[in-house]
Design a protein around this motif. Structure first.
Motif, PDB file in Angstrom:
ATOM      1  N   SER A 159      38.336   3.161 -64.036  1.00 24.28           N
ATOM      2  CA  SER A 159      37.957   1.725 -62.916  1.00 24.28           C
ATOM      3  C   SER A 159      37.675   2.170 -61.435  1.00 24.28           C
ATOM      4  O   SER A 159      36.735   1.927 -60.982  1.00 24.28           O
ATOM      5  CB  SER A 159      38.994   0.730 -63.072  1.00 24.28           C
ATOM      6  N   TYR A 160      38.276   3.051 -61.124  1.00 25.46           N
ATOM      7  CA  TYR A 160      38.596   3.575 -59.659  1.00 25.46           C
ATOM      8  C   TYR A 160      38.145   4.960 -59.578  1.00 25.46           C
ATOM      9  O   TYR A 160      38.891   5.963 -59.717  1.00 25.46           O
ATOM     10  CB  TYR A 160      39.915   3.164 -58.898  1.00 25.46           C
ATOM     11  N   THR A 161      37.069   5.504 -59.101  1.00 22.92           N
ATOM     12  CA  THR A 161      36.651   6.831 -59.012  1.00 22.92           C
ATOM     13  C   THR A 161      36.831   7.418 -57.832  1.00 22.92           C
ATOM     14  O   THR A 161      37.006   8.756 -57.766  1.00 22.92           O
ATOM     15  CB  THR A 161      34.829   7.146 -59.338  1.00 22.92           C
ATOM     16  N   TYR A 162      37.160   6.940 -56.790  1.00 23.04           N
ATOM     17  CA  TYR A 162      37.692   7.244 -55.418  1.00 23.04           C
ATOM     18  C   TYR A 162      39.206   7.192 -55.548  1.00 23.04           C
ATOM     19  O   TYR A 162      39.705   6.142 -55.778  1.00 23.04           O
ATOM     20  CB  TYR A 162      37.059   6.533 -54.171  1.00 23.04           C
ATOM     21  N   GLY A 163      39.882   8.127 -54.875  1.00 20.94           N
ATOM     22  CA  GLY A 163      41.303   7.898 -54.457  1.00 20.94           C
ATOM     23  C   GLY A 163      41.829   9.582 -54.252  1.00 20.94           C
ATOM     24  O   GLY A 163      40.939  10.316 -53.879  1.00 20.94           O
ATOM     25  N   SER A 164      43.311   9.424 -54.326  1.00 19.82           N
ATOM     26  CA  SER A 164      43.910  10.790 -54.077  1.00 19.82           C
ATOM     27  C   SER A 164      45.358  10.743 -54.870  1.00 19.82           C
ATOM     28  O   SER A 164      45.740   9.550 -55.167  1.00 19.82           O
ATOM     29  CB  SER A 164      44.211  10.987 -52.716  1.00 19.82           C
ATOM     30  N   TRP A 165      45.766  11.944 -55.044  1.00 20.19           N
ATOM     31  CA  TRP A 165      47.410  12.031 -55.581  1.00 20.19           C
ATOM     32  C   TRP A 165      47.997  13.183 -55.075  1.00 20.19           C
ATOM     33  O   TRP A 165      47.170  14.244 -54.498  1.00 20.19           O
ATOM     34  CB  TRP A 165      47.226  11.858 -57.103  1.00 20.19           C
ATOM     35  N   GLY A 166      49.175  13.304 -55.439  1.00 23.71           N
ATOM     36  CA  GLY A 166      49.907  14.463 -55.239  1.00 23.71           C
ATOM     37  C   GLY A 166      51.329  14.467 -55.203  1.00 23.71           C
ATOM     38  O   GLY A 166      51.978  13.606 -55.525  1.00 23.71           O
ATOM     39  N   ARG A 167      51.891  15.413 -54.601  1.00 27.16           N
ATOM     40  CA  ARG A 167      53.557  15.512 -54.196  1.00 27.16           C
ATOM     41  C   ARG A 167      53.819  15.679 -52.779  1.00 27.16           C
ATOM     42  O   ARG A 167      52.934  16.107 -52.032  1.00 27.16           O
ATOM     43  CB  ARG A 167      53.855  16.648 -55.066  1.00 27.16           C
ATOM     44  N   ASP A 168      54.972  15.169 -52.324  1.00 27.58           N
ATOM     45  CA  ASP A 168      55.306  15.215 -51.067  1.00 27.58           C
ATOM     46  C   ASP A 168      55.778  16.692 -50.793  1.00 27.58           C
ATOM     47  O   ASP A 168      56.746  17.035 -51.365  1.00 27.58           O
ATOM     48  CB  ASP A 168      56.462  14.074 -50.654  1.00 27.58           C
ATOM     49  N   PRO A 169      55.156  17.358 -49.653  1.00 29.59           N
ATOM     50  CA  PRO A 169      55.827  18.717 -49.692  1.00 29.59           C
ATOM     51  C   PRO A 169      57.204  18.763 -49.164  1.00 29.59           C
ATOM     52  O   PRO A 169      57.880  19.847 -48.971  1.00 29.59           O
ATOM     53  CB  PRO A 169      54.537  19.383 -48.644  1.00 29.59           C
ATOM     54  N   ARG A 170      57.487  17.699 -48.233  1.00 33.50           N
ATOM     55  CA  ARG A 170      58.575  17.738 -47.528  1.00 33.50           C
ATOM     56  C   ARG A 170      59.400  16.381 -48.177  1.00 33.50           C
ATOM     57  O   ARG A 170      59.501  15.506 -47.124  1.00 33.50           O
ATOM     58  CB  ARG A 170      58.816  17.735 -46.124  1.00 33.50           C
ATOM     59  N   PRO A 171      59.801  16.117 -49.211  1.00 33.87           N
ATOM     60  CA  PRO A 171      60.522  14.984 -49.689  1.00 33.87           C
ATOM     61  C   PRO A 171      61.730  14.794 -49.337  1.00 33.87           C
ATOM     62  O   PRO A 171      62.450  15.479 -48.929  1.00 33.87           O
ATOM     63  CB  PRO A 171      60.428  15.118 -51.204  1.00 33.87           C
ATOM     64  N   THR A 172      62.007  13.406 -49.385  1.00 37.30           N
ATOM     65  CA  THR A 172      63.515  12.903 -49.086  1.00 37.30           C
ATOM     66  C   THR A 172      64.466  13.256 -50.128  1.00 37.30           C
ATOM     67  O   THR A 172      63.772  13.496 -51.226  1.00 37.30           O
ATOM     68  CB  THR A 172      63.714  11.472 -48.712  1.00 37.30           C
ATOM     69  N   ALA A 173      65.648  13.304 -50.170  1.00 35.49           N
ATOM     70  CA  ALA A 173      66.720  13.680 -51.281  1.00 35.49           C
ATOM     71  C   ALA A 173      66.524  12.722 -52.225  1.00 35.49           C
ATOM     72  O   ALA A 173      66.371  11.445 -52.087  1.00 35.49           O
ATOM     73  CB  ALA A 173      68.135  13.602 -50.497  1.00 35.49           C
ATOM     74  N   GLY A 174      66.410  13.133 -53.520  1.00 32.42           N
ATOM     75  CA  GLY A 174      66.037  12.429 -54.641  1.00 32.42           C
ATOM     76  C   GLY A 174      64.733  12.030 -54.994  1.00 32.42           C
ATOM     77  O   GLY A 174      64.467  11.690 -56.085  1.00 32.42           O
ATOM     78  N   LYS A 175      63.587  12.537 -54.140  1.00 33.69           N
ATOM     79  CA  LYS A 175      62.419  12.353 -54.644  1.00 33.69           C
ATOM     80  C   LYS A 175      61.761  13.516 -54.719  1.00 33.69           C
ATOM     81  O   LYS A 175      60.480  13.753 -54.673  1.00 33.69           O
ATOM     82  CB  LYS A 175      61.762  11.464 -53.335  1.00 33.69           C
ATOM     83  N   GLU A 176      62.552  14.757 -55.148  1.00 36.92           N
ATOM     84  CA  GLU A 176      61.958  16.028 -54.975  1.00 36.92           C
ATOM     85  C   GLU A 176      60.680  16.128 -56.437  1.00 36.92           C
ATOM     86  O   GLU A 176      59.715  16.965 -56.274  1.00 36.92           O
ATOM     87  CB  GLU A 176      62.967  17.054 -55.084  1.00 36.92           C
ATOM     88  N   SER A 177      61.139  15.328 -57.419  1.00 36.51           N
ATOM     89  CA  SER A 177      60.007  15.549 -58.687  1.00 36.51           C
ATOM     90  C   SER A 177      59.185  14.326 -58.686  1.00 36.51           C
ATOM     91  O   SER A 177      58.430  14.288 -59.774  1.00 36.51           O
ATOM     92  CB  SER A 177      60.724  15.581 -59.776  1.00 36.51           C
ATOM     93  N   TRP A 178      59.036  13.367 -57.501  1.00 36.54           N
ATOM     94  CA  TRP A 178      58.250  12.272 -57.478  1.00 36.54           C
ATOM     95  C   TRP A 178      56.956  12.823 -57.218  1.00 36.54           C
ATOM     96  O   TRP A 178      56.530  13.953 -56.541  1.00 36.54           O
ATOM     97  CB  TRP A 178      58.539  11.376 -56.471  1.00 36.54           C
ATOM     98  N   TYR A 179      55.919  12.086 -57.778  1.00 31.81           N
ATOM     99  CA  TYR A 179      54.213  11.841 -57.553  1.00 31.81           C
ATOM    100  C   TYR A 179      53.906  10.543 -56.711  1.00 31.81           C
ATOM    101  O   TYR A 179      54.327   9.582 -57.235  1.00 31.81           O
ATOM    102  CB  TYR A 179      53.539  12.406 -58.733  1.00 31.81           C
ATOM    103  N   TRP A 180      52.754  10.762 -56.131  1.00 32.35           N
ATOM    104  CA  TRP A 180      52.249   9.491 -55.502  1.00 32.35           C
ATOM    105  C   TRP A 180      50.809   9.539 -56.135  1.00 32.35           C
ATOM    106  O   TRP A 180      50.064  10.447 -56.196  1.00 32.35           O
ATOM    107  CB  TRP A 180      52.433   9.412 -54.175  1.00 32.35           C
ATOM    108  N   LEU A 181      50.194   8.327 -56.257  1.00 29.56           N
ATOM    109  CA  LEU A 181      48.837   7.992 -56.583  1.00 29.56           C
ATOM    110  C   LEU A 181      48.185   6.842 -55.871  1.00 29.56           C
ATOM    111  O   LEU A 181      48.858   5.768 -55.512  1.00 29.56           O
ATOM    112  CB  LEU A 181      48.677   7.628 -58.078  1.00 29.56           C
ATOM    113  N   ILE A 182      47.057   7.037 -55.278  1.00 27.68           N
ATOM    114  CA  ILE A 182      46.442   5.990 -54.366  1.00 27.68           C
ATOM    115  C   ILE A 182      45.102   5.950 -54.967  1.00 27.68           C
ATOM    116  O   ILE A 182      44.054   6.756 -54.462  1.00 27.68           O
ATOM    117  CB  ILE A 182      46.267   6.033 -52.940  1.00 27.68           C
ATOM    118  N   PRO A 183      44.651   5.181 -55.649  1.00 27.50           N
ATOM    119  CA  PRO A 183      43.243   4.734 -55.988  1.00 27.50           C
ATOM    120  C   PRO A 183      42.699   3.737 -55.286  1.00 27.50           C
ATOM    121  O   PRO A 183      43.419   3.012 -54.827  1.00 27.50           O
ATOM    122  CB  PRO A 183      43.093   4.048 -57.563  1.00 27.50           C
ATOM    123  N   LEU A 184      41.343   3.917 -54.682  1.00 28.93           N
ATOM    124  CA  LEU A 184      40.800   2.987 -53.674  1.00 28.93           C
ATOM    125  C   LEU A 184      40.277   1.680 -54.633  1.00 28.93           C
ATOM    126  O   LEU A 184      39.176   2.017 -55.250  1.00 28.93           O
ATOM    127  CB  LEU A 184      39.647   3.605 -52.947  1.00 28.93           C
TER     128      LEU A 184
END
Length: 457
Positions: free
Chosen positions: A207-232
């Protein structure tokens, strides 16, 4: 001995053995072949006809084209002699017009010979193709007798050999980049991109061809394995929330997302504008809606702070990334991360559309630090990323290939346009691309797919 002769001899031996055994036991049996006999004579006739036809075509081709080339050579020599004679004449222009008319006629004859030679060559090529097609059709009919599928297996082997040869050529065709000024990068400099290592459609489908995703290179404690996603989610331009997953498998499966709202809607104040977004230190950095500024969204406090870009910096699709066939809309600002933090690449009319790179200083309120101007025109690139203070730019080669072609060292100011590090794309377009220094991967958002590649140093 040919395979066909061997097969017939084997059948004969088996038949004789059966007859001898039948005689020894005073009984008889009749050998009945349920299959149609192989048309050996037809195969031999096809082979003979193909050889004779090929010889005739080649003979006629060489004879006709040789005669035409000889005639063309003689006409060119005559034309050269007449031109030389005209150059030596000094008749006060009395016969100049007549001589030029003669040369014009001779030149027309030369052009006619060239056209006839081309037509003859094309006719022979067409005849060769027709003969080849006829032979292939006959051989296809004979393949039904190939119960062991030998011919089919041989063709498949040929295809696989061609694929292997092509793959080897592609591997050898990517030379390592030339040596650059030594940097403080402990792993060295990028020489190759391998992958993809991750390739998945997001929870939103296509549905959404534009966006971005990834991992935080400097995450806070407890979020070391988390990923984020932002579709436009609005017109391929705007988004008003960030979606987080506790693991890569959760993102691939699309389960248990955690949505954090940034703005009340699209488009409005604090709305994300453009796909080139990064997360660093539990904060999201993105282009502010309709404003030449850097926006920083703190995921813990939910506060948005901004830092203004230099005057007349391009926004609102004025200076997007492009290639010859299209541009990636609203990519005026490209946020990237490296070992030192966050950077933003942009441009302005005062810099003639060439890329400007600014360091985003850490803090709850972002500020712009070191700023450098490059000679890279922004519309000639499709994406940028940062490794150890060196800015790299990619460009569109074709629908299947992207190339890292440019680098700018922010420490020395040295530029290079001949890196030639190519990698295979899974889809035609790459809307966003960013390097993560914690795992040395490129995180790519390509036509709604989330993809990762390994950078080899």
């Amino acid at each position: 001995m040919s395979l066909l002769d061997y097969m017939w001899r084997t059948v004969g031996v088996l038949f004789i053995l059966l007859m001898q055994r039948a005689s020894a036991t005073d009984c008889s049996c009749e050998l009945t072949n349920a299959e149609k006999p192989f048309p050996k004579d037809k195969l031999m006739n096809i082979e003979k006809s193909a050889v004779e036809c090929n010889q005739k075509i080649q003979s006629a081709k060489m004879s006709d084209e040789a005669a035409l080339r000889l005639g063309l050579r003689q006409r060119l020599l005559q034309l050269q002699e007449d031109v030389s004679a005209l150059e030596r004449e000094d008749d006060g222009g009395l016969y100049g017009a007549v001589s030029l008319r003669i040369l014009e006629l001779e030149l027309a004859e030369v052009l006619q010979l060239i056209n006839k030679l081309n037509r003859t060559h094309n006719t022979h090529q067409s005849l060769s193709r027709k003969v080849n097609a006829t032979v292939q059709t006959e051989l296809k009919q004979l393949e039904k007798f190939d119960h062991m599928q030998i011919a089919q297996t041989m063709e498949e082997n040929k295809r696989l050999k061609r694929s292997v040869a092509q793959c080897q050529e592609e591997l050898l065709a990517t030379p390592p980049p030339p040596p650059t000024t030594p940097t403080t990068c402990p792993q060295g400099r990028p020489v190759r991109v391998e992958g993809p290592r991750t390739y998945t459609i997001t929870q939103y489908g296509t549905s959404y061809t534009y966006g971005s995703w990834g991992r935080d290179p400097r995450p806070t404690a407890g979020k070391e394995s988390w990923y984020w996603l932002i579709p436009l989610t609005s017109s391929n331009v705007f988004a008003n929330y960030v979606r987080q997953y506790t693991s890569l498998s959760a993102l691939i499966a699309g389960v248990s997302p955690k949505d954090v709202a940034i703005a009340s809607g699209n488009p409005t104040t604090n709305t994300i504008q453009g796909p080139n977004v990064v997360m660093y230190g539990d904060a999201l950095y993105y282009g502010c809606y309709n404003n030449p500024s850097v926006c920083r969204f703190n995921l813990t406090s939910r506060a948005v702070t901004t830092a203004s870009l230099p005057q007349n910096s391009g926004i609102n699709n004025k200076f997007p990334f492009c290639h010859l066939e299209a541009c990636y809309v609203y990519t005026d600002l490209d946020f990237v991360t490296d070992e030192s933090g966050v950077w933003v690449a942009y441009t302005s009319a005062e810099n003639y559309g060439n890329v400007i790179i600014s360091e985003v200083e850490p803090g709850d309120v972002p500020t712009l630090g070191r700023t450098m101007k490059t000679s890279l025109h922004k519309r000639t690139a499709t994406n940028t990323f940062m490794v150890c203070g060196v800015l790299y730019a990619t460009r569109y080669v074709d629908k299947e290939t992207e190339e890292i072609f440019y680098s700018f060292d922010t420490k020395s100011g040295m530029e290079s346009y001949n890196l030639s590090i190519r990698f295979k794309k899974m889809h035609t377009n790459i809307q966003s691309l960013n390097y993560n220094p914690s795992d040395h991967k490129l995180y790519v958002y390509s036509d709604a797919y989330a993809i990762t590649y390994d950078i080899i140093f």
